[in-house]
Scaffold this active site. Structure first.
Site, mmCIF file in Angstrom:
data_model
loop_
_atom_site.group_PDB
_atom_site.id
_atom_site.type_symbol
_atom_site.label_atom_id
_atom_site.label_comp_id
_atom_site.label_asym_id
_atom_site.label_seq_id
_atom_site.Cartn_x
_atom_site.Cartn_y
_atom_site.Cartn_z
ATOM 1 N N LYS A 1 58.195 53.499 21.647
ATOM 2 C CA LYS A 1 59.127 54.553 21.241
ATOM 3 C C LYS A 1 60.118 53.993 20.219
ATOM 4 C CE LYS A 1 62.351 53.641 25.046
ATOM 5 N NZ LYS A 1 63.139 54.228 26.150
ATOM 6 N N TYR B 1 87.752 41.590 4.634
ATOM 7 C CA TYR B 1 88.674 42.644 5.047
ATOM 8 C C TYR B 1 89.617 42.147 6.152
ATOM 9 C CZ TYR B 1 85.988 46.170 2.513
ATOM 10 O OH TYR B 1 85.375 46.908 1.532
#
Length: 357
Positions: free
Chosen positions: A35, A254
């Protein structure tokens, strides 16, 4: 030249891991769980590689199953969530799929259907996961209804273990007891996920369902002898695209989370959270450059990460960088980033995928 980020998939490793699952549960057949595009590894390629050895394939829903059928996969395929609407039953019939039945409305849809051949049904027992399935007191009546239904051929029972990845956790034994009391051994059964395949022989029953272990990741947070034989199937790699030399005290990235404690060589790698690298990876988690580990240095950006190359003076722009794979454990990276390897694999995008046999 295209962006250097790519995921290399070792199909031989996936075959090895499937056969290892079979060796751990030698009396059971095994659904290969493919899946979510085989947990990001490419469902069609994985299923084709496993087709000569696999007893069957398990997917989440109809579209995933039809993709396999249309690619030439002829073996058994199980829909783990069953059908979402009654009109899907015609496609289930045409494609010859097995399906989980987990709710009253699905029973009613099956009873109203007119298939050309009887359906293969797996009654879902809620043994303690409490997501979907029939509660134990409801199971006998549901099984009786399915047995009496001419639309149903093969009838089996299935459940899912909530804490099998915690070896020794008594909740798994409680679930097995609840399942056995409800089903009373009257139909073939499937309970074992990867963790139970590796650690809980009492859950093996008639069919096991290896999932994450197929892709070479242990379901456990600590070392386990049966998991040691797994071979990582995916190597995520990119390349250094820039190298900066910064003095001590300079921040990187950042928020300035990382600050150089010494004169530093900072490498920039073409990979980021938009590609599936975990945004919350902390400073210090490793990547591999030229056979040596280099620590992350600064916040993960959308398209880039920065790593400390000060102890790798020979590293140059263009060097390959392994983000996870045989030398950088995806499970360890996931735990350090407060996630799981399943999410790393299934979130992967914007990278070339190359399957190797």
């Amino acid at each position: 030249m295209s962006r250097p980020a790519r995921a290399r998939i070792d199909l031989a490793a996936i075959r090895h891991n499937y056969l290892h699952a079979k060796s751990c549960a030698p009396s059971a057949r095994a659904w290969a769980v493919v899946k979510a595009d085989a947990y990001g590894h490419g469902a069609v390629a994985v299923a084709r590689a496993l087709a000569p050895v696999a007893d069957g394939f398990a997917v989440a829903f109809l579209e995933e199953a039809l993709e396999l059928r249309e690619s030439g996969i002829e073996g058994p395929i199980l829909l783990l969530e069953g059908v979402f609407a009654p009109d899907e039953l015609a496609a289930v019939d045409r494609a010859g799929l097995d399906m989980v039945v987990h709710a009253e409305h699905q029973l009613e849809w099956i009873a109203a259907a007119r298939p050309e051949r009887p359906f293969g049904c797996w009654l879902k027992v809620d043994s303690g996961m409490h997501r979907v399935g029939f509660a134990p007191p409801e199971v006998a009546a549901a099984l009786a209804r399915l047995r009496a239904c001419p639309q149903v051929g093969r009838l089996r029972a299935i459940s899912h273990l909530a804490r099998a990845d915690e070896p020794g956790e008594p909740y798994s034994a409680r679930q097995l007891a609840a399942f056995d009391d409800a089903v009373a051994g009257v139909v073939p059964a499937s309970l074992a996920n990867s963790a139970a395949v590796l650690d809980l022989p009492t859950a093996h029953r008639d069919w096991v369902r290896p999932g994450i272990m197929l892709y070479g990741v242990s379901p456990f947070d600590t070392a386990h002898p049966n998991a040691a034989a797994l071979r990582p199937a995916m190597t995520l790699e990119s390349a250094l695209i820039a190298i900066r030399t910064l003095p001590a005290g300079e921040p990187v990235g950042y928020g300035g989370r990382f600050v150089c404690r010494r004169p530093s060589r900072i490498g920039v790698v073409a990979i980021g959270y938009a590609d599936g690298y975990p945004r919350h990876a902390p400073d210090g988690v490793a990547v591999m450059v030229r056979g040596q580990r280099a620590p992350l240095a600064g916040r993960v950006s959308m398209d880039m990460i920065t790593v400390d190359l000060t102890d790798l003076p020979e590293a140059v722009v263009g060097d390959r960088v392994e983000l996870w794979g045989a030398r950088i454990d995806a499970g360890a990276l996931a735990r350090a980033s407060d996630t799981i390897a399943y999410q790393l694999f299934t979130n992967l995008k914007r990278v070339r995928v190359e399957h190797q046999r």
